[in-house]
Design a protein around this motif. Sequence first.
Motif, PDB file in Angstrom:
ATOM      1  N   THR A 184     -31.865 -24.703  90.949  1.00  0.00           N
ATOM      2  CA  THR A 184     -31.642 -26.140  90.814  1.00  0.00           C
ATOM      3  C   THR A 184     -31.829 -26.745  92.193  1.00  0.00           C
ATOM      4  OG1 THR A 184     -30.065 -25.754  89.029  1.00  0.00           O
ATOM      5  CG2 THR A 184     -30.061 -27.936  90.053  1.00  0.00           C
ATOM      6  N   PHE A 185     -32.683 -27.757  92.292  1.00  0.00           N
ATOM      7  CA  PHE A 185     -33.087 -28.329  93.573  1.00  0.00           C
ATOM      8  C   PHE A 185     -32.373 -29.658  93.773  1.00  0.00           C
ATOM      9  CE2 PHE A 185     -36.477 -29.623  96.687  1.00  0.00           C
ATOM     10  CZ  PHE A 185     -36.408 -28.487  97.473  1.00  0.00           C
ATOM     11  N   TYR A 186     -31.427 -29.673  94.731  1.00  0.00           N
ATOM     12  CA  TYR A 186     -30.612 -30.862  94.985  1.00  0.00           C
ATOM     13  C   TYR A 186     -31.118 -31.593  96.224  1.00  0.00           C
ATOM     14  CZ  TYR A 186     -27.142 -28.939  91.760  1.00  0.00           C
ATOM     15  OH  TYR A 186     -26.501 -28.448  90.657  1.00  0.00           O
ATOM     16  N   ASP A 187     -31.302 -32.907  96.087  1.00  0.00           N
ATOM     17  CA  ASP A 187     -31.623 -33.742  97.238  1.00  0.00           C
ATOM     18  C   ASP A 187     -30.326 -34.098  97.949  1.00  0.00           C
ATOM     19  OD1 ASP A 187     -31.887 -36.937  98.067  1.00  0.00           O
ATOM     20  OD2 ASP A 187     -33.535 -35.683  98.722  1.00  0.00           O
ATOM     21  N   ASP A 188     -30.330 -33.960  99.272  1.00  0.00           N
ATOM     22  CA  ASP A 188     -29.129 -34.286 100.053  1.00  0.00           C
ATOM     23  C   ASP A 188     -29.532 -35.145 101.235  1.00  0.00           C
ATOM     24  OD1 ASP A 188     -26.657 -34.462 101.095  1.00  0.00           O
ATOM     25  OD2 ASP A 188     -26.412 -32.357 101.577  1.00  0.00           O
ATOM     26  N   SER A 189     -29.939 -36.381 100.958  1.00  0.00           N
ATOM     27  CA  SER A 189     -30.419 -37.275 102.009  1.00  0.00           C
ATOM     28  C   SER A 189     -29.299 -37.721 102.937  1.00  0.00           C
ATOM     29  CB  SER A 189     -31.090 -38.500 101.390  1.00  0.00           C
ATOM     30  OG  SER A 189     -30.195 -39.153 100.514  1.00  0.00           O
ATOM     31  N   THR A 190     -28.031 -37.502 102.555  1.00  0.00           N
ATOM     32  CA  THR A 190     -26.912 -37.884 103.427  1.00  0.00           C
ATOM     33  C   THR A 190     -26.964 -37.129 104.739  1.00  0.00           C
ATOM     34  OG1 THR A 190     -25.517 -36.251 102.334  1.00  0.00           O
ATOM     35  CG2 THR A 190     -25.402 -38.502 101.518  1.00  0.00           C
ATOM     36  N   ARG A 191     -27.509 -35.916 104.720  1.00  0.00           N
ATOM     37  CA  ARG A 191     -27.626 -35.136 105.959  1.00  0.00           C
ATOM     38  C   ARG A 191     -28.575 -35.828 106.937  1.00  0.00           C
ATOM     39  NH1 ARG A 191     -25.554 -29.960 105.385  1.00  0.00           N
ATOM     40  NH2 ARG A 191     -25.111 -29.360 103.252  1.00  0.00           N
ATOM     41  N   VAL A 192     -29.691 -36.359 106.405  1.00  0.00           N
ATOM     42  CA  VAL A 192     -30.653 -37.054 107.258  1.00  0.00           C
ATOM     43  C   VAL A 192     -30.026 -38.316 107.828  1.00  0.00           C
ATOM     44  CG1 VAL A 192     -32.864 -38.228 107.301  1.00  0.00           C
ATOM     45  CG2 VAL A 192     -32.631 -36.113 106.033  1.00  0.00           C
TER      46      VAL A 192
END
Length: 199
Positions: A184-192
């Motif tokens: 399952t591929f989760y986007d975690d743009s909060t890190r950027v």
Amino acid sequence: MSGAAVPGRRAANRSLTLQLAGFAACAFGFGFALVPLYDLLCNVTGIGDQKLLLKANAAPASPRGGGVNGAAGTTERWVTVEFVSQLPSVGNWQFKPVMNELRVRPGQLYEAFFVAHNLTGHDTVAQAIPDISPGLASNYFHKTECFCFTPQSFRKGEERTMPVRFFVDKALPESVDRLTLSYTFYDDSTRVAARQARS
């Protein structure tokens, strides 16, 4: 009457705002907790355990995917590994395996590939979380290299082919002749966003 209703409405709005802020903070915290939780799962179950994987006598894998030439300890047994990809949200990513399944011999090292394409419209970081089924097989499936070990940084519009190298333990019960490796591929743009705020 309307004057009395305004303070009540303000209190209700303030309460709702605090609840939404609390929910957003929990979601943000959960995103950061995913990686340590995955590491803890690896330590408890032995899946992805680097110490165990280094003990494997594995020769370099074929660059196109498939088995290793000359790997020791092979058997006549065949096991089918199916590759599955999942996205928790539609439209922001394309993520899929290059091949749907692969027949492998227990004890040999193999390589498969997954393709990810960032369609979010901005630079971001993503994390793949693996799952093995049936659950009985999870202790006998070992990844020696995987894009799921660390979060992956993607530029806007970037498409990348990512390898996973694995072997099936020869001790896999005879009753299991097929298993599924699912990501399952989760986007975690909060890190950027957090990294940009610090710089």
